[in-house]
Design a protein around this motif. Structure first.
Motif, PDB file in Angstrom:
ATOM      1  N   ILE A 178      -8.254  -4.097   0.896  1.00 52.08           N
ATOM      2  CA  ILE A 178      -7.172  -4.654   0.094  1.00 52.08           C
ATOM      3  C   ILE A 178      -6.005  -3.681   0.094  1.00 52.08           C
ATOM      4  O   ILE A 178      -6.191  -2.480  -0.166  1.00 52.08           O
ATOM      5  N   ALA A 232      -2.758  -1.290  -4.079  1.00 48.51           N
ATOM      6  CA  ALA A 232      -3.713  -1.090  -5.176  1.00 48.51           C
ATOM      7  C   ALA A 232      -3.178  -1.438  -6.569  1.00 48.51           C
ATOM      8  O   ALA A 232      -3.922  -1.991  -7.382  1.00 48.51           O
ATOM      9  N   SER A 246      -4.965  -7.158  -6.803  1.00 46.85           N
ATOM     10  CA  SER A 246      -5.882  -6.125  -6.320  1.00 46.85           C
ATOM     11  C   SER A 246      -6.842  -5.698  -7.427  1.00 46.85           C
ATOM     12  O   SER A 246      -8.044  -5.529  -7.204  1.00 46.85           O
ATOM     13  N   LEU A 286     -15.261  -3.464  -1.732  1.00 43.43           N
ATOM     14  CA  LEU A 286     -13.818  -3.373  -1.553  1.00 43.43           C
ATOM     15  C   LEU A 286     -13.405  -1.952  -1.215  1.00 43.43           C
ATOM     16  O   LEU A 286     -13.907  -0.997  -1.806  1.00 43.43           O
ATOM     17  N   ILE A 303      -9.743  -0.212  -1.272  1.00 43.84           N
ATOM     18  CA  ILE A 303      -8.394  -0.550  -1.715  1.00 43.84           C
ATOM     19  C   ILE A 303      -7.438   0.578  -1.359  1.00 43.84           C
ATOM     20  O   ILE A 303      -7.637   1.724  -1.752  1.00 43.84           O
TER      21      ILE A 303
END
Length: 290
Positions: free
Chosen positions: A5, A8, A13, A28, A30
């Motif tokens: 992702i 952030a 997110s 995840l 990030i």
């Protein structure tokens, strides 16, 4: 499933992180910003790269729009090089003129605004150059934390006793960021299991309202909850703005395809709003406790 992702601090997110923490099938990674390094992508080897939307692109500074578009195109090149899916979320504001009826997914926005047109160029590149993509068009996101968390900004303004100015002649579907996070992970899980349903989808909730009506509901429900807590707070007033004097601009997205392809049902925004306000009031009460 592992997802990378970008951005952030974005409210989406943070919502994705909360959702991933509640389940054991999603990991995840990030990244703080929007820049994606090809070597970093190859090292992480995610099942997909996800980019949150630029919040209110029609009001954003041209340099911010350009930076976002270039970042998406850079991520596109990285995903092409590593044969990885790209998920790009975009604002419904790209449909600058709206429509009298709900807008279907196959309708590509054609805005007049130069900034918005720059994002359309990026979208065309994604569609033409990378088969394994999801372009997910979202209504105005509301959340309690993160960049672009409209609800928190609204509550803070009301609690400070300041006036909230919001349009009453622009109709859209307020969209819970938590619902979007849940839907995106579910969609990507199905893609990982062979759904092969790439393309553009609308994910904007249900019950179209004006921004003024949404803000009015927030103010009324917040006042009711504060009164129930025994808190005496003079909330700021609302001022209705009118930008389209002949008839309201309707920017309502038809979300039928995401239901047909992935079985994603849209939650009414009023239910999500009530849940978030309950969460906010619990935190407020705890903070105010002696």
């Amino acid at each position: 499933m592992k997802l990378l992702i970008l951005d952030a601090p974005h409210c989406l997110s943070l919502a994705l992180a909360r959702e991933a923490n509640r389940r054991g099938d999603t990991e995840l990674i990030i990244e703080e910003g929007l820049a994606l390094d090809p070597e970093r992508l190859a090292e992480v080897a995610p099942d997909a790269v996800l980019i949150p939307p630029l919040v209110q692109p029609s009001d954003a500074d041209p340099s911010a729009v350009m930076a976002h578009a270039e970042a998406v195109e850079g991520a596109l090149e990285c995903c092409q090089r590593n044969d990885m899916p790209l998920v790009w979320c975009v604002s419904d504001q790209l449909y600058e003129d709206g429509a009298d009826t709900p807008i279907d997914e196959h309708v590509i926005p054609s805005p007049r605004d130069e900034n918005l047109r720059r994002l359309i160029v990026t979208g065309n590149r994604v569609r033409e150059q990378h088969a394994r993509h999801l372009i997910v068009r979202l209504g105005p996101l509301f959340a309690l934390e993160g960049a672009g968390a409209w609800l928190t900004e609204l509550i803070d303004t009301l609690m400070a006793g300041r006036q909230v100015r919001v349009a009453e002649d622009i109709i859209f579907c307020p969209t819970s960021v938590d619902c979007v996070a849940l839907a995106l992970i579910g969609m990507l899980q199905q893609q990982g299991c062979g759904a092969n349903a790439w393309g553009a989808y609308h994910l904007a909730g249900i019950e179209p309202v004006s921004g003024y009506t949404f803000a009015s509901v927030v103010r009324t429900q917040l006042a009711t909850r504060l009164e129930g807590l025994g808190k005496q707070v003079t909330l700021g007033e609302l001022k209705a703005l009118n930008h389209h004097h002949d008839q309201p601009l309707r920017r309502v997205l038809n979300c039928r395809r995401v239901l047909d392809a992935f079985g994603v049902h849209q939650k009414p925004w009023r239910l999500e709003l009530g849940r978030m306000l309950d969460t906010w009031c619990q935190a407020y009460q705890a903070q105010e406790a002696p």
